[in-house]
Design a protein around this motif. Sequence first.
Motif, PDB file in Angstrom:
ATOM      1  N   GLN A 218       0.997  -0.680   0.278  1.00  0.00           N
ATOM      2  CA  GLN A 218       0.211  -0.479  -0.004  1.00  0.00           C
ATOM      3  C   GLN A 218       0.720   1.002  -0.004  1.00  0.00           C
ATOM      4  N   PRO A 219       0.443   2.461  -0.865  1.00  0.00           N
ATOM      5  CA  PRO A 219       1.152   3.548  -0.778  1.00  0.00           C
ATOM      6  C   PRO A 219       1.329   3.987   0.573  1.00  0.00           C
ATOM      7  N   SER A 220       2.771   4.911   1.291  1.00  0.00           N
ATOM      8  CA  SER A 220       2.305   5.473   2.214  1.00  0.00           C
ATOM      9  C   SER A 220       1.953   7.003   2.430  1.00  0.00           C
ATOM     10  N   VAL A 221       1.973   7.337   1.040  1.00  0.00           N
ATOM     11  CA  VAL A 221       0.905   8.424   0.907  1.00  0.00           C
ATOM     12  C   VAL A 221       0.255   8.763   0.076  1.00  0.00           C
ATOM     13  N   THR A 222      -1.293   9.603   0.375  1.00  0.00           N
ATOM     14  CA  THR A 222      -2.487   9.224  -0.298  1.00  0.00           C
ATOM     15  C   THR A 222      -2.645  10.043  -0.694  1.00  0.00           C
ATOM     16  N   GLU A 223      -3.829  10.475  -2.240  1.00  0.00           N
ATOM     17  CA  GLU A 223      -4.491  12.155  -2.577  1.00  0.00           C
ATOM     18  C   GLU A 223      -4.860  12.365  -1.297  1.00  0.00           C
ATOM     19  N   ALA A 224      -5.404  11.608  -0.529  1.00  0.00           N
ATOM     20  CA  ALA A 224      -6.368  12.584   0.770  1.00  0.00           C
ATOM     21  C   ALA A 224      -5.644  13.060   2.059  1.00  0.00           C
ATOM     22  N   ASP A 225      -3.657  12.207   1.983  1.00  0.00           N
ATOM     23  CA  ASP A 225      -3.465  12.857   2.800  1.00  0.00           C
ATOM     24  C   ASP A 225      -2.717  14.451   2.923  1.00  0.00           C
ATOM     25  N   LEU A 226      -2.717  14.564   1.452  1.00  0.00           N
ATOM     26  CA  LEU A 226      -2.199  15.527   0.684  1.00  0.00           C
ATOM     27  C   LEU A 226      -3.277  17.019   0.538  1.00  0.00           C
ATOM     28  N   SER A 227      -4.656  16.493   0.571  1.00  0.00           N
ATOM     29  CA  SER A 227      -5.289  17.210   0.299  1.00  0.00           C
ATOM     30  C   SER A 227      -5.260  18.456   1.321  1.00  0.00           C
ATOM     31  N   THR A 228      -4.622  18.493   2.465  1.00  0.00           N
ATOM     32  CA  THR A 228      -4.997  19.363   3.449  1.00  0.00           C
ATOM     33  C   THR A 228      -3.486  20.374   3.480  1.00  0.00           C
ATOM     34  N   ILE A 229      -2.915  20.415   1.768  1.00  0.00           N
ATOM     35  CA  ILE A 229      -2.128  20.971   2.222  1.00  0.00           C
ATOM     36  C   ILE A 229      -1.981  21.588   0.635  1.00  0.00           C
ATOM     37  N   GLN A 230      -2.333  23.053   1.596  1.00  0.00           N
ATOM     38  CA  GLN A 230      -3.791  24.066   0.121  1.00  0.00           C
ATOM     39  C   GLN A 230      -2.387  25.792   0.955  1.00  0.00           C
ATOM     40  N   ASP A 231      -1.680  25.621   1.907  1.00  0.00           N
ATOM     41  CA  ASP A 231      -0.812  26.885   2.741  1.00  0.00           C
ATOM     42  C   ASP A 231       0.768  26.960   2.785  1.00  0.00           C
ATOM     43  N   GLU A 232       0.383  28.286   2.446  1.00  0.00           N
ATOM     44  CA  GLU A 232       2.484  28.647   2.378  1.00  0.00           C
ATOM     45  C   GLU A 232       2.909  28.676   4.009  1.00  0.00           C
ATOM     46  N   LEU A 233       3.651  27.592   4.756  1.00  0.00           N
ATOM     47  CA  LEU A 233       3.268  27.781   5.995  1.00  0.00           C
ATOM     48  C   LEU A 233       5.178  28.806   5.907  1.00  0.00           C
ATOM     49  N   GLY A 234       6.289  28.907   5.212  1.00  0.00           N
ATOM     50  CA  GLY A 234       7.662  29.876   4.917  1.00  0.00           C
ATOM     51  C   GLY A 234       7.902  29.116   4.681  1.00  0.00           C
ATOM     52  N   SER A 235       9.232  30.317   3.575  1.00  0.00           N
ATOM     53  CA  SER A 235       9.754  30.599   2.197  1.00  0.00           C
ATOM     54  C   SER A 235      10.896  31.495   2.582  1.00  0.00           C
ATOM     55  N   PHE A 236      12.505  31.144   1.459  1.00  0.00           N
ATOM     56  CA  PHE A 236      12.940  31.814   2.368  1.00  0.00           C
ATOM     57  C   PHE A 236      14.471  31.877   0.587  1.00  0.00           C
ATOM     58  N   SER A 237      15.136  32.744   0.712  1.00  0.00           N
ATOM     59  CA  SER A 237      15.399  33.252  -0.662  1.00  0.00           C
ATOM     60  C   SER A 237      17.226  33.489  -0.571  1.00  0.00           C
ATOM     61  N   THR A 238      17.897  32.604  -1.405  1.00  0.00           N
ATOM     62  CA  THR A 238      19.567  33.849  -1.267  1.00  0.00           C
ATOM     63  C   THR A 238      19.543  33.551  -2.740  1.00  0.00           C
ATOM     64  N   ASP A 239      20.643  34.041  -2.375  1.00  0.00           N
ATOM     65  CA  ASP A 239      20.989  34.933  -3.958  1.00  0.00           C
ATOM     66  C   ASP A 239      21.778  33.406  -4.465  1.00  0.00           C
TER      67      ASP A 239
END
Length: 497
Positions: A218-239
């Motif tokens: 069985q897959p360990s990550v399902t479509e239902a699991d990922l359906s909650t991913i909707q928001d950016e929690l944090g980000s950062f960038s460098t040159d």
Amino acid sequence: MTRKQARMRRRRIRIAGFCLAGCILILGIVCGAFHHYVSQFPEDKIAENIYVGTVDLSGLSKKEALEKLAGQKKADQKQTVSLTVEDQKAEATLEECGFDYADVKANVKAAMDYGKSGGLFGRYKSLRKLSKEKVVLSPEYTLDQKATENILEERAVPFAKHAQNATITKSGSGLQINKEEIGETVDKSGTIKAIKKHLNDSWDHGSFAMEAKVKEEQPSVTEADLSTIQDELGSFSTDAGGGERWKNLKNGVEKLNGTVVMPGEQISVHDVTAPYDEEHGYVQAGSYENGQVVDTYGGGICQVSTTLYNAVLFSELKVVKRYPHSMLVSYVPPSRDAAIAGDTKDFVFENNYDTPIYIFGEIDDDNQLCFAIYGKETRDKTRKIEFESEEVSTEEPGVKYKADAELALGEMEVTGSAHTGKEVKLWKIVYENGKQVSKDVINESTYSKADKTISVGIKTKNSSAAAVVKEAVSTQDKAKIQAAISEASSMESSSEQ
């Protein structure tokens, strides 16, 4: 009783006595014959026609029997087992699987004891049987469970049509989820049982092939699991800079991009991005080593982990392991770096949210190395985070002179750049509804100073001139070194005239 009856009785007794005596005589003759037959078989030798498996142990001592079986085991261990998985072949020798005879000593003892215990008639019957047919004692063939599991994991499991986890990708139109697929994997325990059964039921002591046992995965990550991913929690960038180092940054980012981290799961940046060699897409570029910048495969990977570290900080994920560089780096403030160095330094973090997170990484069109972490936002909408680096102490670098036999006499060349040493605290400051609600130290970092290194040339045919400069270099006194160079130059000129 009449006289006639008495005579008849006495006659019957005499006949019975004769019969009993005859029987005793016959029994004695038979027992003697049995004893004579049984006594022909030495107590310290195995009787004829006794086998352990396919190995004939006839007439051998216990030691000889054990040696002969050991020789057979060596031959058996060279045989191979070939397992088919999805039309692919995985092979291993029985020796690699820890093949052994589980009860060889017990088998030899049983062979040695055959026909040598119990009643005389029973022993005679058993030994007499050997003249007509062989007696075969069945050994138990075993495998080392752990060794065989490791072989299957390494050579057979990769061939299975494994389950595919649901995945998530980011594009211009947002986040897209690709559905999971059920698959198969090798049933290691079932396969080992099947191999053992073949060895003990029908094996002819040669190499053999069989189908590996498989089971549903069985897959360990399902479509239902990922359906909650909707928001950016944090980000950062460098040159991202350029040159060869840029290639390592891009390679490292691509290895991390798309990673899904389930609740409670930890991610090691080293494990995801290593090994750092040409085969895995890395080139040689500058990195810190013993206080100096040297070219190594994967040079620059620390900027990848550092950029991700800052995205993790803003996402408020749990930092499990984080180490500073040996010296300050230029692309983030002090104490906001995360070094990677072989098995000694790693950046590890944990998803402490109740839902999965997704790591997006790229080098964008503006040449910015970017990481963004997506998930389900549960924090207060008014919550804002700042990070402040506080310098606790500073140690300024000095100058170090080094004699260089490859550099012409008197020439001076900077071969190591200077770095200031610092002790730094990183504060995390949290605001809610525009008011500060907390300020905590989240790490403390120590950066070593590195002195500016100046190589001083002592290459000359005049050994005395070279010695003068070398001696002055050992004092680490600039004025003495310059004076020695002048003196050595004069000595060199005089020797040439």
